[in-house]
Enzyme design. Structure first.
Site, mmCIF file in Angstrom:
data_model
loop_
_atom_site.group_PDB
_atom_site.id
_atom_site.type_symbol
_atom_site.label_atom_id
_atom_site.label_comp_id
_atom_site.label_asym_id
_atom_site.label_seq_id
_atom_site.Cartn_x
_atom_site.Cartn_y
_atom_site.Cartn_z
ATOM 1 N N LYS A 132 0.812 -1.218 0.000
ATOM 2 C CA LYS A 132 0.000 0.000 0.000
ATOM 3 C C LYS A 132 0.850 1.275 0.000
ATOM 4 O O LYS A 132 0.341 2.359 -0.306
ATOM 5 C CB LYS A 132 -0.968 0.018 1.187
ATOM 6 C CG LYS A 132 -0.345 0.085 2.558
ATOM 7 C CD LYS A 132 -1.404 -0.043 3.645
ATOM 8 C CE LYS A 132 -0.817 0.024 5.042
ATOM 9 N NZ LYS A 132 -0.214 1.334 5.348
ATOM 10 N N ASP A 133 2.157 1.148 0.298
ATOM 11 C CA ASP A 133 3.051 2.305 0.270
ATOM 12 C C ASP A 133 3.713 2.501 -1.089
ATOM 13 O O ASP A 133 4.408 3.493 -1.302
ATOM 14 C CB ASP A 133 4.159 2.151 1.328
ATOM 15 C CG ASP A 133 3.634 2.250 2.747
ATOM 16 O OD1 ASP A 133 2.570 2.860 2.941
ATOM 17 O OD2 ASP A 133 4.291 1.711 3.658
ATOM 18 N N ARG A 137 -8.461 8.344 2.900
ATOM 19 C CA ARG A 137 -9.375 7.241 2.560
ATOM 20 C C ARG A 137 -10.184 6.814 3.785
ATOM 21 O O ARG A 137 -11.412 6.681 3.712
ATOM 22 C CB ARG A 137 -8.560 6.055 2.034
ATOM 23 C CG ARG A 137 -9.362 4.769 1.850
ATOM 24 C CD ARG A 137 -8.443 3.595 1.585
ATOM 25 N NE ARG A 137 -7.549 3.318 2.700
ATOM 26 C CZ ARG A 137 -7.884 2.606 3.773
ATOM 27 N NH1 ARG A 137 -9.104 2.114 3.889
ATOM 28 N NH2 ARG A 137 -7.011 2.389 4.734
ATOM 29 N N ARG A 138 -9.510 6.594 4.887
ATOM 30 C CA ARG A 138 -10.216 6.182 6.106
ATOM 31 C C ARG A 138 -11.119 7.290 6.622
ATOM 32 O O ARG A 138 -12.271 7.050 7.000
ATOM 33 C CB ARG A 138 -9.200 5.790 7.187
ATOM 34 C CG ARG A 138 -8.502 4.461 6.907
ATOM 35 C CD ARG A 138 -7.353 4.209 7.855
ATOM 36 N NE ARG A 138 -6.737 2.896 7.624
ATOM 37 C CZ ARG A 138 -5.483 2.604 7.886
ATOM 38 N NH1 ARG A 138 -4.677 3.528 8.395
ATOM 39 N NH2 ARG A 138 -5.009 1.386 7.648
ATOM 40 N N ARG A 172 0.021 10.341 12.919
ATOM 41 C CA ARG A 172 1.148 9.827 12.148
ATOM 42 C C ARG A 172 2.101 9.110 13.085
ATOM 43 O O ARG A 172 1.962 9.117 14.280
ATOM 44 C CB ARG A 172 1.892 10.977 11.450
ATOM 45 C CG ARG A 172 1.187 11.581 10.240
ATOM 46 C CD ARG A 172 1.252 10.730 8.988
ATOM 47 N NE ARG A 172 2.550 10.132 8.772
ATOM 48 C CZ ARG A 172 3.618 10.745 8.240
ATOM 49 N NH1 ARG A 172 3.522 12.009 7.876
ATOM 50 N NH2 ARG A 172 4.750 10.104 8.068
ATOM 51 N N ARG A 211 1.549 5.027 17.427
ATOM 52 C CA ARG A 211 0.108 5.272 17.317
ATOM 53 C C ARG A 211 -0.659 4.543 18.417
ATOM 54 O O ARG A 211 -1.587 5.097 19.009
ATOM 55 C CB ARG A 211 -0.386 4.820 15.938
ATOM 56 C CG ARG A 211 0.282 5.543 14.783
ATOM 57 C CD ARG A 211 -0.375 5.186 13.465
ATOM 58 N NE ARG A 211 0.544 5.343 12.342
ATOM 59 C CZ ARG A 211 0.185 5.295 11.079
ATOM 60 N NH1 ARG A 211 -1.071 5.084 10.755
ATOM 61 N NH2 ARG A 211 1.073 5.431 10.115
ATOM 62 N N CYS A 240 -1.995 8.511 -1.921
ATOM 63 C CA CYS A 240 -2.666 8.783 -0.652
ATOM 64 C C CYS A 240 -3.051 10.249 -0.533
ATOM 65 O O CYS A 240 -3.613 10.670 0.470
ATOM 66 C CB CYS A 240 -1.787 8.366 0.522
ATOM 67 S SG CYS A 240 -0.410 9.472 0.809
#
Length: 303
Positions: free
Chosen positions: A81-82, A129-130, A147, A153, A240
């Site tokens: 996804k990165d 997106r989230r 972040r 996190r 993103c």
């Protein structure tokens, strides 16, 4: 003995993923010596600004790609996804191993699920997106930026900075932290990021023993699904920096791909699904449906 240098970000999750891939490669080529080349990327250094404001996911990949191109590393292990839709010229994804759980995970301090969070609850995520999909489902919730590495996190949630945070289930599983998950969010509610749960092993686009080894580790069903998702991403021109989601899964002998483009406030959502056998054609079909629903106009606002 042949030494294979494997580039990886220094974060605990990245190192965990890299070591697991090295263990798998070592089984295929016990005669190879694998050496980790740790890298601190710009994405790791810039932790107080949303990625969408400083260049997107390529910040986690570009420095590593330069190491590969300059011959300072032979392979790189990324979270798929990165990885931007376009790789640096001369590089390729040599291996896509079997995918972990692609779903997003909700972590809460008291075990609540998304529907149970109190009105006005604070949810931590820096993913557009989230944020868009959470706003669509629960417009009463407050989204605040979050972040940092996965452990950072989680600590902020435990310190009480948020009522909930959203992370990738795959990363938590690879860290052995699945017990922290309050809810694995159904993709029908929040569609995952393109490539979420999958790893990408990047290398120079040349034939040789290393490429041959990587082919043996590729999981074909995962590869086909990821290719469909990344075709969608490429055609939409996304990163993103825009709220795009996509998830493909095997359904018998076919692939079902669902894609989404939304405004960050969640008020406008374009969503489309198609089933087929060819990854590229499937990505094209879903991209076309989304564009017909007005996705192009939404995306234009983020350029």
């Amino acid at each position: 003995m042949t030494t294979v240098r494997v580039a990886s970000r220094k974060s605990e999750l990245a190192m965990t993923q890299t070591k697991s891939m090295i263990a798998a490669m070592q089984k295929i080529r016990p005669d190879f010596l694998f050496e980790i080349v740790p890298v601190v990327t710009r994405g790791d250094e810039i932790v107080h600004v949303p990625l969408s404001e400083v260049g997107g996911k390529g910040l986690f990949v570009s420095e590593i790609e330069q190491l590969l191109l300059k011959g300072h590393a032979d392979l790189a292990v990324h979270s798929m996804k990165d990885v931007p839709a376009e790789l640096a010229e001369g590089l390729t994804i040599g291996c896509v191993p079997v995918r972990e759980d692609p779903r997003d995970a909700l972590l809460t301090r008291h075990g609540e699920q998304l529907r149970d969070l109190p009105m006005g609850g604070v949810v931590g995520t820096s993913s557009l997106r989230r944020a868009a999909q959470i706003h669509h489902l629960r417009p009463d919730l407050v989204i605040q930026p979050l972040r940092g590495n996965i452990d950072t996190r989680v600590k902020r949630l435990q310190q009480g900075d948020f009522d909930a945070i959203v992370l990738a289930s795959a990363g938590l599983s690879r860290m052995g932290w699945s017990h922290l998950i309050s809810e694995r969010i159904d993709p029908h509610d929040i569609l995952p990021a393109i490539g979420q749960g999958a790893l990408a092993i990047e290398c120079v686009d040349e034939e040789g023993e290393v490429r041959a080894m990587l082919r043996e580790l590729t999981h074909e069903p995962t590869l086909q699904c990821v290719q469909a998702e990344r075709t969608l991403l490429k055609l939409l021109g996304g990163s993103c920096q825009v709220p795009i989601a996509g998830h493909a899964e095997q359904v018998d002998a076919c692939i079902r791909l669902t894609g989404l483009v939304a405004t960050t406030d969640g008020k406008t959502v374009c969503k489309a699904t198609s089933v087929g056998g060819a990854s590229a054609e499937l990505g094209q079909a879903v991209a076309r449906q989304l564009q017909e629903q007005g996705a192009s106009d939404i995306l234009a606002a983020y350029v």
